[in-house]
Design a protein around this motif. Structure first.
Motif, short mmCIF file in Angstrom:
data_model
loop_
_atom_site.label_atom_id
_atom_site.label_comp_id
_atom_site.label_asym_id
_atom_site.label_seq_id
_atom_site.Cartn_x
_atom_site.Cartn_y
_atom_site.Cartn_z
N GLN A 1 0.85 -1.19 0.00
CA GLN A 1 0.00 0.00 0.00
C GLN A 1 0.89 1.24 0.00
OE1 GLN A 1 -3.33 0.22 2.81
NE2 GLN A 1 -2.98 -1.94 3.34
N THR B 1 0.67 5.97 -0.15
CA THR B 1 -0.03 7.23 -0.34
C THR B 1 1.00 8.35 -0.35
OG1 THR B 1 -1.89 8.64 0.31
CG2 THR B 1 -0.47 7.83 2.08
N ALA C 1 -0.34 11.54 4.66
CA ALA C 1 0.20 10.20 4.86
C ALA C 1 0.19 9.76 6.31
CB ALA C 1 1.63 10.14 4.30
N ASP D 1 -3.34 8.79 7.58
CA ASP D 1 -3.78 7.50 7.07
C ASP D 1 -2.96 6.35 7.65
OD1 ASP D 1 -5.67 8.74 5.57
OD2 ASP D 1 -4.68 8.45 3.64
N LEU E 1 -3.71 2.74 3.71
CA LEU E 1 -3.38 3.92 2.92
C LEU E 1 -4.30 4.00 1.71
CD1 LEU E 1 0.53 3.67 3.05
CD2 LEU E 1 -1.01 4.83 4.64
N ASP E 2 -4.58 5.25 1.26
CA ASP E 2 -5.62 5.44 0.24
C ASP E 2 -5.11 5.44 -1.20
OD1 ASP E 2 -4.36 7.87 0.13
OD2 ASP E 2 -6.02 9.00 1.02
N VAL F 1 -3.08 7.50 -3.01
CA VAL F 1 -2.89 8.72 -3.80
C VAL F 1 -1.51 8.64 -4.46
CG1 VAL F 1 -2.68 11.22 -3.73
CG2 VAL F 1 -4.38 10.06 -2.30
#
Length: 645
Positions: free
Chosen positions: A165, A167, A171, A174, A180-181, A183
């Motif tokens: 994962q 982002t 950061a 998350d 983590l999303d 991005v």
């Protein structure tokens, strides 16, 4: 807010990183060892499925941590333990020699009596040039890494384990919940990556290496990361270990009964290499801790004052090539008028200054001849002669015709402007060194000119600098003061004067500042204006010791009314007295002073600038290169005299 106290350093003389006691990287300098600074913070943590609600960061206050350097190297081991979640982390940190990468190898132990599923989380926030502005972060799918970049500077963070994962936005927020999303790219200075370590059996462990690779631009950082990834971890570790072992092998080895003294001596030699910029040869006073100049004017620069002592320690401990490289740098950094300014960046460009320190010019010339005297390298002194000649001519021109001393300049502590006795002693040392250099090169006319100037200066120091009623030398003969102080002293019938300077501005002076200052020892040690056994020198040194000794914790402060960072005793001042005691053949006193410095080192063997006057703990700058230089000089001189076994 960044910490003022540095716990540990790693580096390779091009890249330098400062770490706290938990193993967080809190500062990172590249491609010079003091500039620019790129890191806000960089650290790791653990998420255990079914047990932790949030990420357990290794810097959590509830965790226990300890650090040590491995086997006489600049490889750092940080152990962290969580009793609550029953895991242990062992982190090995080092900078790869001849590269631009920091290797962070984590070993995660499951100390529980049951198997657990672990995620490893790594967070970094970058702020090149100490600002978060104008930063970007990008996840590079092709190379499986996050790249932080700003202008020409880029840092690729990857691993030998596949990232699961990522982002590049918000950061830390998350990362704390273990997810983590994704991005991919953002105008952000932070980023996070997660690795699924899978199931770790009870009592077992798993390894993961994090690589932080620097590059001149995005592509270069990726290239460096991929180069390092192709090399086996143990090969990188052993290469780095041998690099530092080789450095110690090239130095003067000692074998003492007191192993702690021996340990700090070797640590000092390792600090010398870390804080000497390999590209240029310049020497950092210390790693910077006060970027905004809130408590001082900064430390991440090269001073001729410090360097004269440090490079002498290089010569005495066997690193004459490092000395020669420094003086070649100094020759290039010299100003057209022959002087050296207060301080410089590692590349020789002028650093922020607040006034000429004439002692620096004297000390650098003195050091050049000391290097020649140690090596008998006639080609070196020939190479340095143009700088020596220009510098010596400047020193002569700088003499105040009224007092016979160098004209007002900043003192070695950079706090007051005046005609200082220490500065005069340093200028004497520089002029005499110029004369000796001329003699070695058969330049008889120059020898006579510089020797005559040195002798005249010595005469002025002894006649004007000595105050019979005090039985000591004065600190300052003519000190620049403000109008308010001038009026006060004038009303007290003290000797003062007013001079009209350039463009009609008035300057106000006080005469005869008799504050006791450790720098008065410089009259004998190291510049040898007069012999250590001279009655005037002995009387002055006795008064210095009595006035500056800190009864509560020991050690000597810089001067009587010192209030910088609270007015603490310093390591270098205490060892300065030790060096003078050796000249006096008072060896037991010198050993006791050395032992005091030893006792006030950090657990890792680093020497601070100061020692807290109340707690006795290391204070302020850690490490200070000048402190380590004085330690090495004291140890080697005591061994030479047969007084340290």
């Amino acid at each position: 807010m960044k910490p003022y106290l540095t716990n540990a350093l790693i580096g390779n003389s091009k890249l330098l990183a400062a770490l706290n006691k938990e193993g967080d990287i809190v500062r990172l300098w590249w491609p010079q060892i003091t500039y620019p600074q790129h890191i806000d913070k960089s650290f790791g943590g653990i998420f255990i499925d079914g047990q932790t609600e949030n990420t357990v960061w290794f810097n959590d206050d509830e965790l226990l941590s300890e650090q040590k350097y491995i086997d006489d190297t600049n490889i750092l081991l940080t152990r962290t333990e969580s009793k609550k979640y029953k895991f242990t982390s062992e982190l090995i940190d080092f900078a790869v020699p001849d590269g631009d990468t920091i290797v962070r190898k984590y070993r995660i132990y499951n100390m529980d009596n049951k198997d657990k599923h672990f995620k490893f989380i790594y967070y970094s926030s970058f702020q090149s040039h100490d600002t978060k502005l104008f930063s970007s972060a990008n996840f590079d799918f092709t190379n499986d890494c996050i790249v932080h970049f700003k202008h020409r500077y880029a840092f690729a963070i990857g691993s030998d384990v596949e990232i699961s994962q990522f982002t590049t936005s918000k950061a830390f927020q998350d990362a704390c919940d273990g997810n983590l999303d994704g991005v991919e790219v953002s105008l952000s200075n932070n980023g996070c990556i997660i690795f699924d370590l899978g199931l770790i059996n009870s009592g077992d462990f798993k390894d993961i290496s994090i690589f932080i690779s620097a590059g001149d631009g995005y592509d270069r950082a990726i290239e460096e990361l991929n180069r390092i990834r192709k090399i086996d971890y143990m090969q990188l570790f052993n290469l780095t270990k041998e690099h530092w072992k080789s450095h110690l092998e090239n130095g003067k080895k000692i074998n003492l009964e007191n192993k702690r003294i021996e340990e700090i001596y070797k640590r000092s030699l390792l600090v010398f290499k870390l804080l000497t910029d390999d590209t240029y040869g310049s020497i950092a006073a210390a790693p910077e801790v006060d970027e905004k100049f809130e408590k001082c004017g900064g430390y991440g620069y090269c001073w001729g004052r410090d360097a004269a002592f440090i490079v002498t320690a290089f010569d005495k401990s066997g690193y004459t090539d490092m000395s020669k490289k420094f003086y070649r740098w100094a020759k290039e950094a010299q100003l057209k008028n022959g002087s050296w300014e207060q301080r410089y960046h590692m590349d020789g460009s002028l650093a922020p200054v607040w006034g000429l320190q004439i002692d620096e010019t004297g000390a650098i010339i003195w050091g050049m001849y000391e290097h020649y005297d140690a090596t008998k390298d006639i080609e070196f002194i020939q190479e340095m002669w143009p700088a020596i000649e220009k510098g010596a001519d400047f020193l002569i021109e700088f003499i105040d015709k009224e007092t016979g001393l160098p004209r007002p300049s900043m003192d070695l502590w950079e706090e007051r402007k005046g005609e200082h006795i220490y500065s005069a002693a340093s200028v004497y040392g520089g002029l005499l060194a110029a004369a000796k250099s001329a003699l070695a090169l058969n330049k008889d006319k120059h020898y006579e000119i510089y020797l005559k100037a040195a002798e005249a200066l010595k005469k002025s120091i002894l006649e004007i600098g000595w105050k019979e009623e005090n039985k000591s030398f004065l600190r300052i003969i003519k000190r620049e003061i403000d109008k308010e102080t001038f009026d006060k002293l004038k009303n007290e019938n003290k000797k003062v004067s007013v001079e009209t300077g350039v463009k009609g501005y008035r300057k106000y002076y006080q005469f005869e500042d008799d504050i006791m200052d450790i720098s008065l020892l410089g009259i004998s040690e190291p510049f040898n204006v007069i012999d250590a056994f001279d009655d005037k020198m002995k009387s002055t040194a006795k008064k210095v010791e009595e006035a500056l000794w800190v009864k509560e914790v020991g050690g000597l402060k810089r001067y009587e009314d010192d209030n910088y960072i609270g007015g603490n005793p310093w390591i270098l001042t205490t060892l300065w007295l030790a060096m003078y005691k050796i000249r006096l053949e008072q060896y037991d006193d010198a050993v006791r002073l050395l032992e005091w410095a030893t006792e006030h080192s950090t657990d890792l063997g680093l020497l601070p600038e100061q020692v807290d006057k109340i707690t006795g703990e290391p204070a302020w700058i850690i490490p200070l290169t000048w402190s380590h230089a004085m330690y090495v000089l004291t140890v080697l001189k005591l061994i030479e005299k047969g007084k340290l076994q």
